[in-house]
Design an enzyme around this catalytic site. Structure first.
Site, PDB file in Angstrom:
ATOM      1  N   GLY A  70      57.210  47.882  25.487  1.00 55.18           N
ATOM      2  CA  GLY A  70      56.828  46.620  24.396  1.00 55.18           C
ATOM      3  C   GLY A  70      57.425  45.373  25.218  1.00 55.18           C
ATOM      4  O   GLY A  70      58.005  45.394  26.566  1.00 55.18           O
ATOM      5  N   PRO A  71      56.675  44.741  24.661  1.00 52.93           N
ATOM      6  CA  PRO A  71      56.899  42.918  25.716  1.00 52.93           C
ATOM      7  C   PRO A  71      58.567  42.438  25.757  1.00 52.93           C
ATOM      8  O   PRO A  71      59.264  43.568  25.142  1.00 52.93           O
ATOM      9  CB  PRO A  71      56.443  42.151  24.330  1.00 52.93           C
ATOM     10  CG  PRO A  71      56.198  43.046  23.273  1.00 52.93           C
ATOM     11  CD  PRO A  71      56.599  44.518  23.551  1.00 52.93           C
ATOM     12  N   PRO A  72      58.260  41.833  26.572  1.00 51.62           N
ATOM     13  CA  PRO A  72      59.575  41.162  27.511  1.00 51.62           C
ATOM     14  C   PRO A  72      60.716  40.841  26.044  1.00 51.62           C
ATOM     15  O   PRO A  72      60.322  40.421  24.881  1.00 51.62           O
ATOM     16  CB  PRO A  72      59.783  40.262  28.381  1.00 51.62           C
ATOM     17  CG  PRO A  72      57.955  40.402  28.562  1.00 51.62           C
ATOM     18  CD  PRO A  72      57.139  41.269  27.400  1.00 51.62           C
ATOM     19  N   GLY A  73      61.802  40.789  26.002  1.00 52.25           N
ATOM     20  CA  GLY A  73      63.212  40.439  24.896  1.00 52.25           C
ATOM     21  C   GLY A  73      62.430  41.043  23.757  1.00 52.25           C
ATOM     22  O   GLY A  73      63.124  40.536  22.757  1.00 52.25           O
ATOM     23  N   VAL A  74      61.757  42.523  23.200  1.00 51.85           N
ATOM     24  CA  VAL A  74      62.791  42.866  22.388  1.00 51.85           C
ATOM     25  C   VAL A  74      63.907  43.815  21.360  1.00 51.85           C
ATOM     26  O   VAL A  74      63.689  44.352  20.534  1.00 51.85           O
ATOM     27  CB  VAL A  74      61.537  43.427  21.829  1.00 51.85           C
ATOM     28  CG1 VAL A  74      60.029  42.947  21.731  1.00 51.85           C
ATOM     29  CG2 VAL A  74      60.957  45.042  23.510  1.00 51.85           C
ATOM     30  N   GLY A  75      64.516  43.762  22.636  1.00 51.14           N
ATOM     31  CA  GLY A  75      65.557  44.616  22.773  1.00 51.14           C
ATOM     32  C   GLY A  75      65.038  46.388  23.555  1.00 51.14           C
ATOM     33  O   GLY A  75      66.706  46.980  22.820  1.00 51.14           O
ATOM     34  N   LYS A  76      64.842  46.545  24.286  1.00 50.20           N
ATOM     35  CA  LYS A  76      64.460  47.704  24.833  1.00 50.20           C
ATOM     36  C   LYS A  76      65.821  47.774  25.578  1.00 50.20           C
ATOM     37  O   LYS A  76      66.762  48.831  24.802  1.00 50.20           O
ATOM     38  CB  LYS A  76      63.468  47.944  25.958  1.00 50.20           C
ATOM     39  CG  LYS A  76      62.489  47.554  24.927  1.00 50.20           C
ATOM     40  CD  LYS A  76      60.777  48.047  26.279  1.00 50.20           C
ATOM     41  CE  LYS A  76      61.167  46.683  27.362  1.00 50.20           C
ATOM     42  NZ  LYS A  76      60.732  45.474  26.745  1.00 50.20           N
ATOM     43  N   THR A  77      66.652  46.750  26.624  1.00 55.09           N
ATOM     44  CA  THR A  77      67.481  47.450  27.397  1.00 55.09           C
ATOM     45  C   THR A  77      68.836  47.668  26.171  1.00 55.09           C
ATOM     46  O   THR A  77      70.199  48.077  26.360  1.00 55.09           O
ATOM     47  CB  THR A  77      67.967  46.477  27.995  1.00 55.09           C
ATOM     48  OG1 THR A  77      66.563  46.271  29.415  1.00 55.09           O
ATOM     49  CG2 THR A  77      69.104  46.656  29.699  1.00 55.09           C
ATOM     50  N   SER A 116      36.951  44.357  18.073  1.00 51.11           N
ATOM     51  CA  SER A 116      37.644  44.158  17.336  1.00 51.11           C
ATOM     52  C   SER A 116      36.698  43.162  16.507  1.00 51.11           C
ATOM     53  O   SER A 116      36.861  42.818  15.770  1.00 51.11           O
ATOM     54  CB  SER A 116      38.845  44.064  16.875  1.00 51.11           C
ATOM     55  OG  SER A 116      39.594  43.077  17.740  1.00 51.11           O
ATOM     56  N   LYS A 125      48.038  41.526  12.322  1.00 52.98           N
ATOM     57  CA  LYS A 125      46.768  40.775  12.741  1.00 52.98           C
ATOM     58  C   LYS A 125      46.698  40.490  10.981  1.00 52.98           C
ATOM     59  O   LYS A 125      46.536  38.786  10.171  1.00 52.98           O
ATOM     60  CB  LYS A 125      45.158  41.277  12.087  1.00 52.98           C
ATOM     61  CG  LYS A 125      45.385  42.179  13.882  1.00 52.98           C
ATOM     62  CD  LYS A 125      43.836  42.906  13.697  1.00 52.98           C
ATOM     63  CE  LYS A 125      43.159  42.849  15.271  1.00 52.98           C
ATOM     64  NZ  LYS A 125      42.674  44.057  15.710  1.00 52.98           N
TER      65      LYS A 125
END
Length: 792
Positions: free
Chosen positions: A369-376, A700, A743
């Site tokens: 996922g993108p940075p800052g979404v809470g993976k770590t 799209s 979207k």
């Protein structure tokens, strides 16, 4: 010329004979030697000029003037190359040697100084002045002679170059001047130092100079002796220690004892207590037996000792007990993170399975996922929920395979890789190990670390993980591996194949608001010392920060902006305290929406709204970005010109091809779509997608561009409250797309009423929260013709 020996002349020189010495004498230049009066000395002569000078001296009465050369490397010295103070000597004997050299035996007569040195055609010649000064006597001279003699005796005792017999001959001499020259001739020193005595005329000054030279030499010899003694002591100590150790070892072998010292006995106990598998235990005992026979001074001792310490330090059996209460685990996961339903669900499934079977291998999750979404932080939360130890390894920038697998013990300073180091740090065999930034490993000439990770992350192989340093199999199957990555396609495919990939999409605005209210604001208020000040930030203020000051998938910038608001509030509180010299009490501080601009300045981002009025050639599309969804305005204009299609707005290749496909479909179905058959004849079509600076790509927007071209070609105005998304084919079919959640949220945020989506995406609506679909009429379409009914 070579120095053979120093002999003492028996006859003192009477003053009468000095009168017989001519005032002009030939010079014999000496290399690396100074000859004093009262010395009988053999000189080897080989230079033509020196031989002629000696022959000339024999003819003139056997007297020759001996001067030392300043630079011994000069073969033919000039008057400037010799010292002007020297010794007048008498030639005692001349002997021709088989090698062509002449050996001249000279007897030093008197000290003299050259008043003038001249170079004749064949040799050097000097006009001399003899040192005829009276020999002084008295207590000072006696004291000086005695002091110098004592120093000379000490010098001979310390020096290796002067034989002790020299002292016996010295004691037989009585005259002060002869004693002086005897001592000077026996000192091992440079020509420059020895020459200083000949340059002084008075005996008293000569004795002073000699005592200075002797004192310096004795000091140097003492230091040399000390250094020599220390070196010898060290060598003897080392040898003695080695001999004693060897004796102890042989005695122990005789007695059949195992341990050489209490330290090694303790090490053996630790090896037994480590409870290693049989293979590792055998290897450890083999190394231990080697260690016993290795001297402690040997470098091999340290290497083996470090290896055994690592084997003891790594956990082999110790483990933590898992918390298998599903409700408790869910509570902790919800406490730490809002949303993230998929990863939470996966962990709860894992706990449920562990309730039924006690052991389960192959738990390797990958959060993308993108940075800052809470993976770590989710990895930490999972470890806390399970009650396991947590270790984190950052793989960003790792480009050496040995960082993962360790270095072989043959290298100096070698150590295990990051995996084994982390296991030692955890201290248990079942930690949660977070491998951060697995997509940012690189490779170079030292190897590919991602290939080394294949063994670590393969449930079938990691039970026998072999670190190069330990060189025994280590079981990693009980570890719960969690990896994180920002971009899925940067992870090598074989590595992707071994992991269960869980996508963590960016947070929606509603999620960000909830995270801010539940976690960020509370944390920042506490950190800024505002916990007791009743500070509140209203929902409207939070939404304004989210929409107008941040544009990201995660919440890092949101946290920064809220921290900035807290700092400004703290400043306001401190300033408010100072009112008329006493503290003002204020019940609470509420940060309203209108105050956000005062605190954070001008908004950094603008919220896109749908077009206010209907226009020809303008249709609204929907786009997915890494920081959430957005609306996409497509503008088409037609003008006279060569028949061509112009595309602007930083479009990627896929998007350009979608526009070509849309134009081809319209031209081939013009009648059916209500467009003039010759609409493209003599016309140029220009499609532009604002904002021009942002790169755009993907298929799209196909349906949006097609309907914008239909609007421009037919002159019909398109509805401004309808947005659409979908890929198109040359047959006019609308194909499914991704990112529907984001979207739809963008459409809702921008005031769109109707959203056209591909029919095949209807199944995805079930997973989209109701709050996102609220207020939207979602219409599934299968063809462009169906979409036209809702747009025009």
């Amino acid at each position: 010329m070579a120095e053979e020996s120093v002999k003492l002349s028996d006859n003192p020189t009477p003053v009468e004979t000095l009168d017989n010495i001519p005032t002009t004498l030939t010079i014999l230049p000496l290399r690396d030697v100074v000859i004093y009066p009262y010395m009988i000395f053999p000189v080897l002569v080989g230079r033509e000029s020196s031989l002629r000078a000696a022959n000339e001296a024999l003819e003139r009465g056997k007297y020759i003037f001996l001067l030392a050369q300043k630079n011994p490397s000069i073969d033919e010295p000039t008057p400037e190359d010799v010292y002007h103070d020297g010794t007048v000597a008498r030639i005692v004997q001349m002997l021709k040697l088989p090698n062509g050299l002449m050996k001249i035996l000279v007897d030093g007569v008197v000290q003299a100084r050259a008043k003038k040195v001249t170079a004749t055609q064949h040799y050097l010649e000097a006009e001399i002045e003899l040192n005829k000064s009276e020999q002084p006597t008295g207590k000072e001279i006696d004291a000086l002679v005695r002091h110098t003699s004592t120093l000379f005796s000490e010098y001979v005792r310390h020096s290796r170059n002067v034989p002790p017999e020299a002292l016996m001959a010295f004691d037989a001499i009585k005259e002060p001047q002869r004693r002086l020259f005897y001592m000077a001739s026996n000192i091992v020193q440079s020509v420059e130092v020895k020459q200083r005595i000949l340059q002084i005329q008075a005996l008293r000054d000569q004795l002073y100079e000699l005592s200075k030279i002797l004192s310096t030499e004795i000091d140097i010899l003492k230091i040399e002796r000390d250094i020599d003694t220390k070196v010898q002591d060290n060598i003897q100590k080392s040898q003695r220690k080695f001999f004693i150790q060897e004796q102890i070892r042989i005695l122990q072998d005789e007695l059949g004892e195992d341990e050489a010292s209490p330290e090694l006995a303790k090490l053996k106990d630790e090896l037994v207590k480590a409870k290693m598998p049989q293979e590792a235990h055998d290897k450890a005992m083999e190394e231990f037996n080697k260690l016993k026979k290795t001297p402690a001074m040997s470098p091999e001792f340290t290497v083996t000792r470090n290896y055994l310490d690592w084997l003891i330090g790594v956990p082999w059996q110790k483990r933590t007990k898992d918390d298998l209460d599903v409700k408790h685990v869910q509570q902790i996961l919800d406490e730490d993170h809002f949303g993230l339903e998929k990863p939470k669900e996966r962990i709860l499934e894992h706990i449920a399975v562990l309730n039924l079977v006690k052991e389960m291998k192959g738990q390797i999750l990958c959060f993308v996922g993108p940075p800052g979404v809470g993976k770590t932080s989710l990895g930490k939360s999972i470890a806390r929920a399970l009650g396991r130890k947590f270790v984190r390894i950052s793989l960003g920038g790792v480009r050496d395979e040995a960082e993962i697998r360790g270095h072989r013990r043959t290298y100096i300073g070698s150590m295990p890789g990051k995996i084994i180091q982390s296991m030692k740090r955890a201290g248990v065999v079942n930690p949660v190990m977070l491998l951060d930034e697995v997509d940012k490993m690189s490779m170079d000439f030292r190897g590919d670390p991602s290939a080394a990770m294949l063994e670590v992350l393969d449930p079938e192989q990691n039970a026998t993980f072999n670190d190069h340093y330990l060189d025994v199999d280590y079981d990693l199957s009980k570890v719960l591996f969690i990896t994180t990555a920002n971009v899925r396609y940067n992870i090598p495919l074989p590595l992707q194949d071994r992991m269960e990939i869980i996508e963590l999409p960016g947070y929606l605005d509603h999620d960000k608001k909830e995270i801010a209210k539940r976690h960020i604001i509370l944390k920042q208020i506490k950190e800024h010392g505002l916990a007791e000040k009743n500070v509140e930030i209203t929902d409207a203020a939070i939404e304004k920060i989210i929409n107008e000051y941040t544009r990201e998938a995660g919440v890092r910038n949101l946290e920064r902006e809220i921290a900035s608001v807290c700092r400004k509030v703290a400043k306001d509180i401190v300033l408010a305290k100072r009112g008329n010299g006493h503290t003002k009490k204020q019940k609470s501080f509420v940060v309203q929406e209108k105050e956000i601009e005062r605190y954070l300045g001008v908004p950094k981002f603008r919220k896109k709204a749908a077009e206010r009025e209907r226009r020809v050639g303008s249709v609204t599309g929907l786009a997915w970005t890494s920081v959430g969804g957005d609306i996409l305005n497509v503008d088409v204009t037609m003008m006279r010109g060569s028949e061509k299609l112009t595309l602007t707005g930083q479009l990627g290749d896929v998007m350009k091809e979608s526009a070509q496909a849309a134009l081809s479909y319209i031209r081939s179905n013009a009648k059916k779509l209500g467009v003039p058959l010759d609409f493209f004849k003599g016309k140029e079509i220009h499609i532009h997608l604002p904002e021009g600076a942002i790169p755009k790509d993907g298929p799209s927007a196909g349906v949006t561009m097609a309907l914008a071209m239909v609007s421009a070609a037919s002159g019909k105005k398109a509805r401004n409250d309808v947005a659409m998304t979908g890929e198109i084919t040359l047959r006019g079919n609308v194909l499914p797309i991704g990112g529907l959640n984001e979207k739809l949220l963008a459409a809702q945020r921008s005031g769109i009423k109707v959203v056209l989506i591909p029919k095949e995406n209807v199944k995805d609506l079930a997973e989209i929260p109701d709050r996102v679909k609220k207020g939207l009429k979602i219409v599934p379409v299968q063809t462009i013709e169906e979409a036209m009914k809702h747009v025009f």
